[in-house]
Design an enzyme around this catalytic site. Sequence first.
Site, PDB file in Angstrom:
ATOM      1  N   ARG A   9       0.840  -1.215   0.000  1.00 44.14           N
ATOM      2  CA  ARG A   9       0.000   0.000   0.000  1.00 44.14           C
ATOM      3  C   ARG A   9       0.870   1.258   0.000  1.00 44.14           C
ATOM      4  NH1 ARG A   9      -1.843   1.784   6.017  1.00 44.14           N
ATOM      5  NH2 ARG A   9      -0.162   0.787   7.171  1.00 44.14           N
ATOM      6  N   SER A  35      -4.592   5.809   5.351  1.00 46.26           N
ATOM      7  CA  SER A  35      -4.402   4.358   5.405  1.00 46.26           C
ATOM      8  C   SER A  35      -4.130   3.761   4.031  1.00 46.26           C
ATOM      9  CB  SER A  35      -5.631   3.682   6.027  1.00 46.26           C
ATOM     10  OG  SER A  35      -5.810   4.080   7.360  1.00 46.26           O
ATOM     11  N   GLU A  56     -18.696   4.323  -0.225  1.00 48.54           N
ATOM     12  CA  GLU A  56     -17.948   3.612  -1.259  1.00 48.54           C
ATOM     13  C   GLU A  56     -18.752   3.406  -2.545  1.00 48.54           C
ATOM     14  OE1 GLU A  56     -16.162   2.742   2.689  1.00 48.54           O
ATOM     15  OE2 GLU A  56     -18.202   2.688   1.884  1.00 48.54           O
ATOM     16  N   PHE A  81     -14.398  -3.025   1.532  1.00 47.34           N
ATOM     17  CA  PHE A  81     -15.414  -2.055   1.135  1.00 47.34           C
ATOM     18  C   PHE A  81     -15.398  -1.794  -0.371  1.00 47.34           C
ATOM     19  CE2 PHE A  81     -13.907  -0.577   5.464  1.00 47.34           C
ATOM     20  CZ  PHE A  81     -14.798  -1.396   6.136  1.00 47.34           C
ATOM     21  N   HIS A 107      -5.368  -3.135   2.386  1.00 49.94           N
ATOM     22  CA  HIS A 107      -5.740  -3.879   3.592  1.00 49.94           C
ATOM     23  C   HIS A 107      -6.462  -5.190   3.251  1.00 49.94           C
ATOM     24  CE1 HIS A 107      -4.795   0.075   5.128  1.00 49.94           C
ATOM     25  NE2 HIS A 107      -4.834  -0.377   6.370  1.00 49.94           N
ATOM     26  N   ASP A 115      -7.478  -5.701  13.090  1.00 48.74           N
ATOM     27  CA  ASP A 115      -8.772  -5.174  12.640  1.00 48.74           C
ATOM     28  C   ASP A 115      -9.840  -6.265  12.571  1.00 48.74           C
ATOM     29  OD1 ASP A 115      -7.652  -2.729  12.466  1.00 48.74           O
ATOM     30  OD2 ASP A 115      -7.689  -2.561  10.292  1.00 48.74           O
ATOM     31  N   ARG A 165      -1.472  -4.332   3.982  1.00 47.07           N
ATOM     32  CA  ARG A 165      -1.089  -3.426   5.065  1.00 47.07           C
ATOM     33  C   ARG A 165       0.283  -3.784   5.634  1.00 47.07           C
ATOM     34  NH1 ARG A 165      -4.280  -3.260  10.894  1.00 47.07           N
ATOM     35  NH2 ARG A 165      -3.170  -1.518  11.831  1.00 47.07           N
TER      36      ARG A 165
END
Length: 310
Positions: A9, A35, A56, A81, A107, A115, A165
Amino acid sequence: MADKKIATREAYGAALAEFGAREDIVVLDADLSKSTKTDTFKKQYPERFINMGIAEANMMSTAAGLASCGKTVFASSFAMFAAGRAFEQVRNSICYPKLNVKIGATHAGISVGEDGATHQCLEDIALMRSLPGMVIINPADAVEARLAVKAAIEHNGPCYLRFGRLGVPTIFDESYQFELGKGVEIASGNDATIIATGLMVGTALEAKELLENEGINARVINIHTIKPIDRDIIVKASRETGAIVTCEEHNIIGGLGSAVAEVLCEEAPCKMARIGTKDVFGKSGKPAELLKEYGLTAEDIAESVKKLIK
């Protein structure tokens, strides 16, 4: 592999800023720019960055609208998402009209860690594979992630780019040649083939070392483009080694393992095993502990290879 670990990322954000001088490029984000690392592009080209908020589905529809006006659009959010919550808009507004939208999904996978299950997307490749015309790229390291962004910009049509991530080792150097739809043999061998994607490519190389200690010489193939997949390199590996183990940080249903199995069934059947999450949701925990818990380690891959060729 280099010792320095960089999350894909991070490379995604840096690449957007690097290639963002093109004035047709617009970046959208669903209120997660720090993020997803799209804030790197935002700082450099604020006039072509739009924070769409936590919406989204609306972001994907907006991306489609901008693409219909000639823009090259990157729409970014967490994989859960981007692929899950906005699936209808990706299907009907982007893929159906074949618009030039690139979905930067960060992610992804179990290595999101603490998470937990709601954010650890293990189904996104399966969802995106089902969409006609969608190109799926899952880079193995920061070098490949940068080149994936470049290739996505040059490709006219929808792309899904999957980023992680967790920091991962650098496998490739600046001489590395990246081509959409082409797998890469990164280690030779004739006893079996390990076909890996994303974070699992580095793990596959570790597994090869473990196997060599036991006199087993495994080939390692990196599949960075899961769709369209490189059928030729898979068929060649099947015919030359007779045993294939696929490795992915994704559900074994619908992901890399399924894509490879489809090729083998149709063109070159052989012994096969799949490493990935076994049709389960994730849980909260340290990334390394989760990778071990779900059987995504070098030791797991090596054991699978040994069982297959026994």
